[in-house]
Design a protein around this motif. Structure first.
Motif, PDB file in Angstrom:
ATOM      1  N   ALA A  15       9.406  34.058  12.572  1.00 46.58           N
ATOM      2  CA  ALA A  15      10.575  35.179  12.351  1.00 46.58           C
ATOM      3  C   ALA A  15      11.489  35.273  13.298  1.00 46.58           C
ATOM      4  O   ALA A  15      12.772  35.604  13.162  1.00 46.58           O
ATOM      5  CB  ALA A  15       9.838  36.600  12.404  1.00 46.58           C
ATOM      6  N   ALA A  16      11.209  35.016  14.735  1.00 45.26           N
ATOM      7  CA  ALA A  16      12.104  35.195  15.763  1.00 45.26           C
ATOM      8  C   ALA A  16      13.017  33.931  15.489  1.00 45.26           C
ATOM      9  O   ALA A  16      14.262  33.948  15.780  1.00 45.26           O
ATOM     10  CB  ALA A  16      11.385  35.015  17.151  1.00 45.26           C
ATOM     11  N   LEU A  17      12.642  32.576  15.237  1.00 53.92           N
ATOM     12  CA  LEU A  17      13.474  31.757  14.777  1.00 53.92           C
ATOM     13  C   LEU A  17      14.391  31.878  13.636  1.00 53.92           C
ATOM     14  O   LEU A  17      15.773  31.591  13.729  1.00 53.92           O
ATOM     15  CB  LEU A  17      12.761  30.422  14.803  1.00 53.92           C
ATOM     16  CG  LEU A  17      13.576  29.203  14.620  1.00 53.92           C
ATOM     17  CD1 LEU A  17      14.097  28.687  16.194  1.00 53.92           C
ATOM     18  CD2 LEU A  17      12.736  27.911  14.242  1.00 53.92           C
ATOM     19  N   ALA A  18      14.150  32.585  12.661  1.00 56.77           N
ATOM     20  CA  ALA A  18      15.016  32.658  11.534  1.00 56.77           C
ATOM     21  C   ALA A  18      15.856  33.880  11.850  1.00 56.77           C
ATOM     22  O   ALA A  18      16.790  33.616  11.253  1.00 56.77           O
ATOM     23  CB  ALA A  18      13.907  33.387  10.360  1.00 56.77           C
ATOM     24  N   ARG A  19      15.417  34.842  12.612  1.00 54.18           N
ATOM     25  CA  ARG A  19      16.698  35.739  13.112  1.00 54.18           C
ATOM     26  C   ARG A  19      17.715  35.564  14.060  1.00 54.18           C
ATOM     27  O   ARG A  19      18.579  36.147  14.062  1.00 54.18           O
ATOM     28  CB  ARG A  19      16.119  37.155  13.140  1.00 54.18           C
ATOM     29  CG  ARG A  19      15.162  36.908  14.566  1.00 54.18           C
ATOM     30  CD  ARG A  19      15.059  38.684  14.645  1.00 54.18           C
ATOM     31  NE  ARG A  19      14.067  38.607  15.947  1.00 54.18           N
ATOM     32  CZ  ARG A  19      12.767  38.640  15.946  1.00 54.18           C
ATOM     33  NH1 ARG A  19      11.945  38.418  14.736  1.00 54.18           N
ATOM     34  NH2 ARG A  19      11.934  38.330  17.234  1.00 54.18           N
ATOM     35  N   ARG A  20      17.409  34.262  14.440  1.00 48.27           N
ATOM     36  CA  ARG A  20      18.601  33.819  15.637  1.00 48.27           C
ATOM     37  C   ARG A  20      19.821  33.416  15.212  1.00 48.27           C
ATOM     38  O   ARG A  20      19.785  32.678  14.151  1.00 48.27           O
ATOM     39  CB  ARG A  20      17.815  32.970  16.472  1.00 48.27           C
ATOM     40  CG  ARG A  20      18.795  32.443  17.564  1.00 48.27           C
ATOM     41  CD  ARG A  20      17.920  31.554  18.623  1.00 48.27           C
ATOM     42  NE  ARG A  20      17.845  30.177  18.242  1.00 48.27           N
ATOM     43  CZ  ARG A  20      16.891  29.282  18.516  1.00 48.27           C
ATOM     44  NH1 ARG A  20      15.992  29.521  19.237  1.00 48.27           N
ATOM     45  NH2 ARG A  20      17.141  27.936  18.030  1.00 48.27           N
ATOM     46  N   VAL A  21      20.943  34.022  15.524  1.00 49.84           N
ATOM     47  CA  VAL A  21      22.234  33.638  15.170  1.00 49.84           C
ATOM     48  C   VAL A  21      22.902  33.130  16.590  1.00 49.84           C
ATOM     49  O   VAL A  21      22.667  33.580  17.534  1.00 49.84           O
ATOM     50  CB  VAL A  21      22.981  34.953  14.792  1.00 49.84           C
ATOM     51  CG1 VAL A  21      22.188  35.445  13.312  1.00 49.84           C
ATOM     52  CG2 VAL A  21      22.771  36.034  15.578  1.00 49.84           C
ATOM     53  N   GLU A  22      24.150  32.444  16.279  1.00 46.15           N
ATOM     54  CA  GLU A  22      24.974  32.231  16.951  1.00 46.15           C
ATOM     55  C   GLU A  22      26.361  32.154  16.647  1.00 46.15           C
ATOM     56  O   GLU A  22      26.888  31.636  15.470  1.00 46.15           O
ATOM     57  CB  GLU A  22      24.552  30.333  17.356  1.00 46.15           C
ATOM     58  CG  GLU A  22      23.173  30.285  17.879  1.00 46.15           C
ATOM     59  CD  GLU A  22      23.012  28.643  18.077  1.00 46.15           C
ATOM     60  OE1 GLU A  22      24.258  27.966  17.782  1.00 46.15           O
ATOM     61  OE2 GLU A  22      21.795  28.161  18.655  1.00 46.15           O
ATOM     62  N   PHE A  23      27.260  32.763  17.377  1.00 47.14           N
ATOM     63  CA  PHE A  23      28.561  32.777  16.883  1.00 47.14           C
ATOM     64  C   PHE A  23      29.298  33.312  18.280  1.00 47.14           C
ATOM     65  O   PHE A  23      29.009  33.256  19.225  1.00 47.14           O
ATOM     66  CB  PHE A  23      28.560  34.080  16.028  1.00 47.14           C
ATOM     67  CG  PHE A  23      28.327  35.451  16.458  1.00 47.14           C
ATOM     68  CD1 PHE A  23      28.679  36.184  17.203  1.00 47.14           C
ATOM     69  CD2 PHE A  23      26.563  35.688  16.560  1.00 47.14           C
ATOM     70  CE1 PHE A  23      28.349  37.500  17.948  1.00 47.14           C
ATOM     71  CE2 PHE A  23      26.015  36.955  17.196  1.00 47.14           C
ATOM     72  CZ  PHE A  23      27.019  37.755  17.767  1.00 47.14           C
ATOM     73  N   ASP A  24      30.670  33.526  18.152  1.00 46.37           N
ATOM     74  CA  ASP A  24      31.604  33.858  18.981  1.00 46.37           C
ATOM     75  C   ASP A  24      32.141  34.959  18.702  1.00 46.37           C
ATOM     76  O   ASP A  24      32.495  35.461  17.551  1.00 46.37           O
ATOM     77  CB  ASP A  24      32.894  32.474  18.986  1.00 46.37           C
ATOM     78  CG  ASP A  24      32.230  31.229  19.705  1.00 46.37           C
ATOM     79  OD1 ASP A  24      31.266  31.092  20.208  1.00 46.37           O
ATOM     80  OD2 ASP A  24      32.796  30.150  19.130  1.00 46.37           O
ATOM     81  N   VAL A  25      32.557  35.828  19.874  1.00 48.71           N
ATOM     82  CA  VAL A  25      33.437  37.235  19.603  1.00 48.71           C
ATOM     83  C   VAL A  25      34.649  37.029  20.543  1.00 48.71           C
ATOM     84  O   VAL A  25      34.770  36.551  21.550  1.00 48.71           O
ATOM     85  CB  VAL A  25      32.566  38.423  20.515  1.00 48.71           C
ATOM     86  CG1 VAL A  25      33.461  39.619  20.140  1.00 48.71           C
ATOM     87  CG2 VAL A  25      31.294  38.315  19.867  1.00 48.71           C
ATOM     88  N   LEU A  26      35.869  37.189  19.833  1.00 44.17           N
ATOM     89  CA  LEU A  26      37.097  37.068  20.482  1.00 44.17           C
ATOM     90  C   LEU A  26      37.418  38.607  20.765  1.00 44.17           C
ATOM     91  O   LEU A  26      37.792  39.188  19.781  1.00 44.17           O
ATOM     92  CB  LEU A  26      38.214  36.349  19.535  1.00 44.17           C
ATOM     93  CG  LEU A  26      39.497  36.640  20.379  1.00 44.17           C
ATOM     94  CD1 LEU A  26      39.717  35.753  21.403  1.00 44.17           C
ATOM     95  CD2 LEU A  26      40.588  35.602  19.347  1.00 44.17           C
ATOM     96  N   ALA A  27      37.481  38.938  21.724  1.00 45.38           N
ATOM     97  CA  ALA A  27      37.768  40.380  22.224  1.00 45.38           C
ATOM     98  C   ALA A  27      39.343  40.250  22.562  1.00 45.38           C
ATOM     99  O   ALA A  27      39.478  39.458  23.725  1.00 45.38           O
ATOM    100  CB  ALA A  27      36.976  40.814  23.370  1.00 45.38           C
ATOM    101  N   ILE A  28      40.183  41.122  22.114  1.00 45.67           N
ATOM    102  CA  ILE A  28      41.406  40.884  22.408  1.00 45.67           C
ATOM    103  C   ILE A  28      42.066  42.354  22.518  1.00 45.67           C
ATOM    104  O   ILE A  28      42.006  43.194  21.627  1.00 45.67           O
ATOM    105  CB  ILE A  28      42.079  40.007  21.318  1.00 45.67           C
ATOM    106  CG1 ILE A  28      43.727  39.630  21.599  1.00 45.67           C
ATOM    107  CG2 ILE A  28      42.083  40.458  19.993  1.00 45.67           C
ATOM    108  CD1 ILE A  28      44.382  38.598  21.028  1.00 45.67           C
ATOM    109  N   SER A  29      43.065  42.490  23.511  1.00 47.51           N
ATOM    110  CA  SER A  29      43.878  43.695  23.561  1.00 47.51           C
ATOM    111  C   SER A  29      45.041  43.114  24.294  1.00 47.51           C
ATOM    112  O   SER A  29      45.321  42.021  24.667  1.00 47.51           O
ATOM    113  CB  SER A  29      42.977  44.820  24.334  1.00 47.51           C
ATOM    114  OG  SER A  29      43.182  44.342  25.892  1.00 47.51           O
ATOM    115  N   ARG A  30      46.043  44.114  24.646  1.00 49.98           N
ATOM    116  CA  ARG A  30      47.366  43.642  25.399  1.00 49.98           C
ATOM    117  C   ARG A  30      46.890  43.539  26.756  1.00 49.98           C
ATOM    118  O   ARG A  30      47.454  42.898  27.430  1.00 49.98           O
ATOM    119  CB  ARG A  30      48.329  44.974  25.235  1.00 49.98           C
ATOM    120  CG  ARG A  30      49.050  44.949  23.764  1.00 49.98           C
ATOM    121  CD  ARG A  30      50.076  45.895  23.706  1.00 49.98           C
ATOM    122  NE  ARG A  30      50.745  46.005  22.521  1.00 49.98           N
ATOM    123  CZ  ARG A  30      50.365  46.358  21.310  1.00 49.98           C
ATOM    124  NH1 ARG A  30      49.209  47.085  21.366  1.00 49.98           N
ATOM    125  NH2 ARG A  30      51.346  46.243  20.247  1.00 49.98           N
TER     126      ARG A  30
END
Length: 386
Positions: free
Chosen positions: A126-141
């Motif tokens: 279950a732990a292996l199945a729910r693992r996700v990999e992604f990027d977050v681009l946090a952007i402001s002025r």
């Protein structure tokens, strides 16, 4: 001294791989295998109670094993302050003749001990199945960051040529306002004084500057992610996120975004808020398997007992088993015989776990889900190859 006494491996959940699950699934036979699971704590006073609970589990397992050295490495963990200083929400410890592995889990797990001829692996599947990999681009002025998320880990990535902020991106901009003149009032001496005004309003200038800034950000992000298929979640106020969507050449940008200013959010906080928008890589396969079972186009079984026998014979293409319930008993491979027990006895294993691991061993797909989420309403749901 048993070799297990020196062979101790410690993993974080993010380091858990399909090869590990496959190896543990294949481990079975006359030897004793110990599986220990317990909920733990990341911080607070409860942290000091985690090794106390673990000591109790080790002692419980010691009453069932015949080889006292089998638990030597696990027992040493009880007094290992360095090990317990790295808090997690759950812990799994698998001990066998070939070594002991401790896995820190990101989610709590039920407390139990299993000593039998196979490892108990449902929580790890279950732990292996729910693992996700992604990027977050946090952007402001005021700032821009790319956060890389691997399972429970989140860290700010080093991105070449990524500006730190909008002022940083435009600091070498020598563009001057375009000016034009028109005839104005007459000055003294009969001369006409020219009146100058800028080309465009202040809002126009700000829009141009933001557009140039976002293009510079996107150029760096595209180059950094050129070979990546990881989802990209945007974080920022609506107008900046909307403007970035119009200029970006990035692939795999997620439709939803983390709303609001991201400037004060740590990498871990950004990851937690973005995680809801990213589906696990197994989501499509699970949905397809669920639809296939419910369609009934091929043969199916709906009980754990039937699923164990079919899985051991290599018949199961996909199976759903409950994450939150165990069916204790014993299965004798090759004899197609099951013993079912109301409570766990010495040497028992969870038959639902057996059905899942046997499915994996024969190249099928196994999904560990809440009991009330098993399609068809049975104790298990397996689609058969034949």
């Amino acid at each position: 001294m048993n070799g297990n006494d020196t062979q101790l491996r410690v993993l974080d959940e993010v380091d858990l791989g399909t090869a590990d699950i496959a190896a543990w699934s294949a481990a079975s036979g006359p030897t004793e295998l110990v599986s220990l699971y317990l909920p733990t704590h990341r911080a607070g006073r409860e942290v000091t109670q985690d090794p106390v609970l673990f000591r109790r589990l080790v002692a419980s397992a010691a009453e069932e094993v015949t080889d006292g050295e089998l638990l030597a490495a696990a027992a040493r963990l009880v007094d290992d302050r360095e090990f317990w200083s790295h808090g997690s929400s759950g812990l799994a410890v698998l001990a066998g003749p070939d070594g002991t592995t401790a896995i820190r889990l990101s989610d709590p797990t039920a407390e139990f001990t299993v000593v039998s001829d196979r490892f108990h692996l449902k929580p790890l599947m279950a732990a292996l199945a729910r693992r996700v990999e992604f990027d977050v681009l946090a952007i402001s002025r005021h700032s821009v960051r790319l956060v890389t998320v691997n399972g429970t880990r989140a860290f700010e990535a080093e991105v070449p040529d990524l500006p730190a902020s909008m002022p940083d991106a435009l600091r070498w901009d020598d563009r001057e306002p375009q000016l034009q003149s028109h005839s104005g009032s007459r000055a003294g001496g009969g001369q006409v004084a020219a009146t100058f005004h800028g080309q465009g309003s202040a809002n126009d200038t700000r829009d141009v500057d933001l557009d140039r800034y976002l293009h510079l950000v996107d150029h760096a992000i595209v180059a950094h992610r050129s070979a990546s298929t990881r989802p990209l979640v945007l974080a920022g106020v609506d107008d900046i996120v909307g403007a970035y969507r119009k200029v970006t050449r990035c692939h795999h940008v997620v439709d939803d975004h983390v709303a609001g200013s991201p400037d004060q959010l740590r990498a871990e906080e950004l990851a937690d808020r973005a995680r809801q928008f990213v589906s696990p890589p197994t989501a499509h396969a699970e949905r397809t398997a669920r639809e296939s079972f419910l369609a009934g186009a091929t043969a199916t079984v709906r009980t754990v007992e039937q699923a164990v026998i079919a899985a051991a014979a290599g018949q199961v293409a996909s199976i759903f088993v409950p994450a939150d319930r165990e069916y204790w008993g014993r299965y004798r491979p090759g004899h197609r015989l099951l013993e079912e027990h109301d409570t766990r006895g010495p040497g028992d294993h969870d038959l639902a776990d057996v059905a899942a691991t046997e499915t994996l061993r024969h190249g099928g797909l196994a999904f560990v889900v809440p009991e009330n989420d098993i399609p068809g309403g049975g104790t298990a749901a397996a689609t058969l190859r034949y």
